[in-house]
Design a protein around this motif. Structure first.
Motif, mmCIF file in Angstrom:
data_model
loop_
_atom_site.group_PDB
_atom_site.id
_atom_site.type_symbol
_atom_site.label_atom_id
_atom_site.label_comp_id
_atom_site.label_asym_id
_atom_site.label_seq_id
_atom_site.Cartn_x
_atom_site.Cartn_y
_atom_site.Cartn_z
ATOM 1 N N GLY A 218 41.534 43.107 42.773
ATOM 2 C CA GLY A 218 41.449 41.843 43.489
ATOM 3 C C GLY A 218 40.675 40.754 42.791
ATOM 4 N N TYR A 219 40.049 41.059 41.639
ATOM 5 C CA TYR A 219 39.299 40.036 40.918
ATOM 6 C C TYR A 219 40.231 39.333 39.927
ATOM 7 N N GLY A 220 41.213 38.663 40.472
ATOM 8 C CA GLY A 220 42.231 37.996 39.666
ATOM 9 C C GLY A 220 43.579 38.138 40.355
ATOM 10 N N ARG A 221 44.484 37.204 40.061
ATOM 11 C CA ARG A 221 45.794 37.207 40.708
ATOM 12 C C ARG A 221 46.801 37.995 39.876
ATOM 13 N N ASP A 306 44.031 29.090 39.983
ATOM 14 C CA ASP A 306 42.578 28.892 39.941
ATOM 15 C C ASP A 306 41.901 30.057 39.220
ATOM 16 N N ILE A 307 40.891 29.739 38.424
ATOM 17 C CA ILE A 307 40.095 30.765 37.764
ATOM 18 C C ILE A 307 39.028 31.237 38.736
ATOM 19 N N THR A 308 39.154 32.471 39.201
ATOM 20 C CA THR A 308 38.250 32.981 40.231
ATOM 21 C C THR A 308 37.559 34.282 39.838
ATOM 22 N N ALA A 309 37.912 34.850 38.670
ATOM 23 C CA ALA A 309 37.395 36.168 38.307
ATOM 24 C C ALA A 309 37.021 36.204 36.833
ATOM 25 N N PRO A 310 36.117 37.115 36.455
ATOM 26 C CA PRO A 310 35.698 37.207 35.051
ATOM 27 C C PRO A 310 36.857 37.418 34.082
#
Length: 374
Positions: A218-221, A306-310
């Motif tokens: 879930g840390y990224g699409r 959107d950039i939401t994860a490392p």
């Protein structure tokens, strides 16, 4: 100072001698030969080649023996040796469609043109220690010793999906684009995809594996499927104008992974599958899969997400994925930092003194206020 320096040199020489002694181990045990490492520890050799960015099994085996099995140290040795080699030119892009496949699987289509080939894999083995492996382990009777390869047309899964527009087109570089070379030029952000893939191919398997796993949690699409994994031999060719064209330099073993990812679409792109790509030396499918997951995650901006994860942060991923750089920066902490530490120690002492003085003043003020109130 001079005495300290000489004493340090002697200690270092003794440490080197002790390391050599420990490396050899018990003299009653036969010394490990490079051929044994190449033939029986092949996956370790492949990792040293892949992350060392030098395709030479014997040198990788030598690095593994010299490093006592520490693969990151072995990769460091291979990478250092690589810098001493002359550069004659750049080979042509590998044509993996012509691969002599030893292993070829897909998790998206059961009946593939050209078929699926399990090849040598741990996927279906029981994770139980085999006591028979403690001694000489002969090849099982009835099993063909020669490696099985397939030399026939095997269309890629992405080509099948691309025939009706279900997946994004294979990327085409702009006309006149010269592929970058991160071993010759300092990189800057943002990176072109060709440079990113170079960095990922040399990146630490464990780091990329963790990042790839994070995108699945879930840390990224990403909603990935293994479109295809291929392991086999591909020919390396070099364009030599003096000889009138392409010259074959030989063949190398590579692992290729194409990951298929769900994409809901954007204002400029229709809903379709997107690609993540991984290609590494040798049989290294865990690394190729992790690389392809990270490749897709790093294309976030390209798909207006959107950039939401490392794993989607290019600077974070690329700057920390190289295990040689990471090891150097972490292990430099073992070197003498006496002056720096003394400065820090002096600072902490002054801060503690100020803290104690401030508390004493506060306590005195509170005591005075208490007496006044009484």
């Amino acid at each position: 100072m001079y005495v300290a320096v000489k004493g340090g040199e002697a200690a270092i020489q003794n440490a080197h001698q002790l390391l050599g002694d420990r490396r050899r181990g018990d003299r009653s045990v036969p010394a490990l030969q490079l051929e044994q490492i190449v033939e029986q520890l092949g996956l370790a050799v492949d990792r040293a080649m892949a992350e060392g960015a030098l395709y030479d099994r014997e040198l990788a085996a030598l690095a593994i023996r010299q490093s006592r099995g520490d693969l990151i140290e072995a990769i460091f040795l291979v990478r250092a040796y690589r810098t001493t080699l002359p550069r004659f030119g750049y080979s042509e892009p590998l044509d993996t469609a012509q691969m002599l496949a030893e292993r070829r699987i897909s998790a998206t289509f059961k009946d593939l043109p050209g078929g699926q080939l399990l090849g040598p894999t741990f996927d279906y083995t029981h994770r139980l220690l085999d006591p028979e492996m403690a001694g000489d382990h002969p090849v099982a009777q009835g099993v063909q010793r020669d490696d099985e390869v397939v030399n026939e047309a095997m269309p890629r899964v992405t080509d099948i999906l691309g025939a009706n527009g279900m997946i994004e087109p294979d990327g085409e570089m702009p006309e006149g684009h010269v592929p970058g070379d991160l071993t010759r030029e300092p990189w800057t952000f943002p990176m072109e995809r060709d440079l990113r893939l170079q960095a990922l191919a040399r990146g630490d398997e464990g780091f990329l594996l963790a990042l790839g796993y994070s995108t699945q949690r879930g840390y990224g699409r990403t909603h990935p499927f293994v479109g295809e994994i291929r392991i086999g031999e591909v020919e390396v060719e070099l364009d030599v104008p003096e000889l009138g064209g392409l010259v074959s330099l030989g063949s190398i073993q590579v692992t290729e992974c194409q990951m298929v990812n769900q994409f809901a679409g954007s204002a400029t792109r229709p809903p379709q599958f997107t690609r993540g790509y991984g290609l590494v030396f040798g049989q290294s499918e865990r690394k190729a899969m992790s690389m392809s997951l990270c490749d897709r995650a790093l294309r976030t901006a390209e798909f207006e997400e959107d950039i939401t994860a490392p794993a989607q942060d290019e600077e974070f991923v690329i700057s920390h994925s190289d295990n040689v750089q990471s090891t150097g920066f972490v292990e430099h902490l073992k070197l003498p930092h006496y002056v720096d530490f003394q400065a820090e120690l002096d600072l902490i002492r002054r801060m503690r003194a100020e803290y104690a003085s401030h508390n004493a003043a506060n306590d005195a003020q509170k005591e005075a206020q208490k007496e006044a109130a009484e």
